[in-house]
Design a protein around this motif. Sequence first.
Motif, PDB file in Angstrom:
ATOM      1  N   TYR A 265     -24.599  -8.128   3.307  1.00 56.56           N
ATOM      2  CA  TYR A 265     -25.132  -9.408   3.756  1.00 56.56           C
ATOM      3  C   TYR A 265     -24.408 -10.569   3.076  1.00 56.56           C
ATOM      4  O   TYR A 265     -24.065 -11.558   3.718  1.00 56.56           O
ATOM      5  N   ARG A 266     -24.168 -10.428   1.782  1.00 58.23           N
ATOM      6  CA  ARG A 266     -23.492 -11.497   1.044  1.00 58.23           C
ATOM      7  C   ARG A 266     -22.105 -11.778   1.620  1.00 58.23           C
ATOM      8  O   ARG A 266     -21.707 -12.930   1.767  1.00 58.23           O
ATOM      9  N   LYS A 267     -21.376 -10.718   1.961  1.00 61.05           N
ATOM     10  CA  LYS A 267     -20.028 -10.899   2.511  1.00 61.05           C
ATOM     11  C   LYS A 267     -20.085 -11.546   3.901  1.00 61.05           C
ATOM     12  O   LYS A 267     -19.293 -12.445   4.200  1.00 61.05           O
ATOM     13  N   VAL A 268     -20.995 -11.079   4.745  1.00 58.73           N
ATOM     14  CA  VAL A 268     -21.094 -11.662   6.098  1.00 58.73           C
ATOM     15  C   VAL A 268     -21.493 -13.126   6.009  1.00 58.73           C
ATOM     16  O   VAL A 268     -20.933 -13.986   6.710  1.00 58.73           O
ATOM     17  N   LEU A 269     -22.446 -13.450   5.132  1.00 62.43           N
ATOM     18  CA  LEU A 269     -22.866 -14.844   4.944  1.00 62.43           C
ATOM     19  C   LEU A 269     -21.696 -15.702   4.482  1.00 62.43           C
ATOM     20  O   LEU A 269     -21.476 -16.810   4.988  1.00 62.43           O
ATOM     21  N   ASP A 270     -20.912 -15.174   3.537  1.00 59.72           N
ATOM     22  CA  ASP A 270     -19.758 -15.927   3.035  1.00 59.72           C
ATOM     23  C   ASP A 270     -18.719 -16.129   4.134  1.00 59.72           C
ATOM     24  O   ASP A 270     -18.148 -17.219   4.272  1.00 59.72           O
ATOM     25  N   ASP A 271     -18.478 -15.087   4.946  1.00 61.10           N
ATOM     26  CA  ASP A 271     -17.516 -15.198   6.046  1.00 61.10           C
ATOM     27  C   ASP A 271     -17.975 -16.231   7.079  1.00 61.10           C
ATOM     28  O   ASP A 271     -17.170 -17.011   7.597  1.00 61.10           O
ATOM     29  N   VAL A 272     -19.273 -16.229   7.379  1.00 62.46           N
ATOM     30  CA  VAL A 272     -19.822 -17.183   8.344  1.00 62.46           C
ATOM     31  C   VAL A 272     -19.670 -18.606   7.827  1.00 62.46           C
ATOM     32  O   VAL A 272     -19.212 -19.506   8.547  1.00 62.46           O
ATOM     33  N   ARG A 273     -20.040 -18.828   6.577  1.00 60.95           N
ATOM     34  CA  ARG A 273     -19.918 -20.175   5.992  1.00 60.95           C
ATOM     35  C   ARG A 273     -18.465 -20.628   5.975  1.00 60.95           C
ATOM     36  O   ARG A 273     -18.158 -21.781   6.293  1.00 60.95           O
ATOM     37  N   ARG A 274     -17.569 -19.730   5.606  1.00 62.73           N
ATOM     38  CA  ARG A 274     -16.151 -20.062   5.549  1.00 62.73           C
ATOM     39  C   ARG A 274     -15.643 -20.483   6.923  1.00 62.73           C
ATOM     40  O   ARG A 274     -14.955 -21.503   7.065  1.00 62.73           O
ATOM     41  N   SER A 275     -15.977 -19.724   7.954  1.00 69.36           N
ATOM     42  CA  SER A 275     -15.493 -20.011   9.304  1.00 69.36           C
ATOM     43  C   SER A 275     -16.080 -21.306   9.863  1.00 69.36           C
ATOM     44  O   SER A 275     -15.379 -22.076  10.530  1.00 69.36           O
ATOM     45  N   ILE A 276     -17.362 -21.549   9.582  1.00 64.17           N
ATOM     46  CA  ILE A 276     -17.981 -22.797  10.057  1.00 64.17           C
ATOM     47  C   ILE A 276     -17.348 -23.993   9.357  1.00 64.17           C
ATOM     48  O   ILE A 276     -17.080 -25.033   9.980  1.00 64.17           O
ATOM     49  N   ALA A 277     -17.098 -23.858   8.061  1.00 61.99           N
ATOM     50  CA  ALA A 277     -16.439 -24.942   7.319  1.00 61.99           C
ATOM     51  C   ALA A 277     -15.064 -25.222   7.919  1.00 61.99           C
ATOM     52  O   ALA A 277     -14.683 -26.384   8.149  1.00 61.99           O
ATOM     53  N   HIS A 278     -14.308 -24.155   8.174  1.00 59.95           N
ATOM     54  CA  HIS A 278     -12.964 -24.303   8.745  1.00 59.95           C
ATOM     55  C   HIS A 278     -13.025 -24.992  10.100  1.00 59.95           C
ATOM     56  O   HIS A 278     -12.231 -25.892  10.399  1.00 59.95           O
ATOM     57  N   ARG A 279     -13.966 -24.574  10.931  1.00 55.93           N
ATOM     58  CA  ARG A 279     -14.137 -25.154  12.267  1.00 55.93           C
ATOM     59  C   ARG A 279     -14.367 -26.658  12.194  1.00 55.93           C
ATOM     60  O   ARG A 279     -13.711 -27.436  12.875  1.00 55.93           O
ATOM     61  N   HIS A 280     -15.298 -27.093  11.350  1.00 57.25           N
ATOM     62  CA  HIS A 280     -15.652 -28.514  11.319  1.00 57.25           C
ATOM     63  C   HIS A 280     -14.633 -29.370  10.565  1.00 57.25           C
ATOM     64  O   HIS A 280     -14.461 -30.551  10.886  1.00 57.25           O
ATOM     65  N   LEU A 281     -13.939 -28.789   9.602  1.00 55.51           N
ATOM     66  CA  LEU A 281     -12.919 -29.554   8.893  1.00 55.51           C
ATOM     67  C   LEU A 281     -11.660 -29.741   9.745  1.00 55.51           C
ATOM     68  O   LEU A 281     -10.990 -30.768   9.643  1.00 55.51           O
TER      69      LEU A 281
END
Length: 334
Positions: A265-281
């Motif tokens: 769960y920790r890895k999936v959560l981190d991957d999701v946050r990373r991708s959303i950050a990348h998308r919006h930046l």
Amino acid sequence: MVLGELASQHGVNWTELLKSAGMTEDDCSDSEGRVDARSCLEVFELFATAAGNDALTFDVFSQSPVSYGSIFEYLFLCAATLREGMKNWARFHQTRSNCLNFGYRETDQFGMLNFSLPDHLGPQSQFLFASLGFLCSRIERTTGEDPILFQLEIAAKRPKKASKFQARHGNRITFDADESRILVPSRFLDRIPEGADPSLFRIIEIAALQELTQMDQVESQTSIIAAKISQGLRAGDCSMDYVASAMAMSHRSLQRTLESEGTSYRKVLDDVRRSIAHRHLVDTDRPMKEIAFLLGFSEVSAFSRAVRNWFGVAPRALRQRSTKTAAISDRQTS
């Protein structure tokens, strides 16, 4: 893939580009196959950068020949009216992708077709440009003397380059919108697509229903969990308890499911946050504070540290780097 056919014309090494996104030419040549959504979106972004034209996909996909969209395309072209065709896209959108979502609704003024991808898949502006070009070109294939002057909104920044598609639609395109959608004036909704055929449509509808049944068996549990985490972030709760409840599973069952697919769960959560950050930046001009809040960070400083860990640079540097890359490509091809 349509982009592959154009690669050599724009000096793009298609094989190497696919390799950079974790794909091969065989992945693209199988008409019945499915490719990883994240890799597909990355191919679109890499192609625009390599070709030196961040508006090219507008023209490529607005000029794509009929049959490119397979069942999804004919669900519109064989429908009785433009209205029914857009409803079919919303109803059967999973025949094209299990992560590209469509919706349709009407007001007194417009029939509105909206389409979106989950933010957790990362940057997606080029794919959105391609989708808008493709959808508009099919809507324009309806009978009638007056051209359909629809309004277009897209959830991505305006490209640095210009395109024929943008010139044709002019100030009726709104960039950096809250969502991507096509607004068709109500007076055009009863127009008839050029291929309208009730008998053929019934055959296609049966095939589409069968394909939807098959799609239900394809999606991995990890991708479903990632989508639920993304929803949880928007709701202000990305805890495992929230996701387990949303999936009607126990906390332990959720853990076992992820472990069976080699993750946590920790890895999936981190991957999701990373991708959303990348998308919006990369794709938007949203303020840093707003992106930090969206990702569940109470302080911008915590968000900045996370971005440094993910990408090796601060949030502003990542945003500036994407802008600089586009500017360099613009100069090289002008």
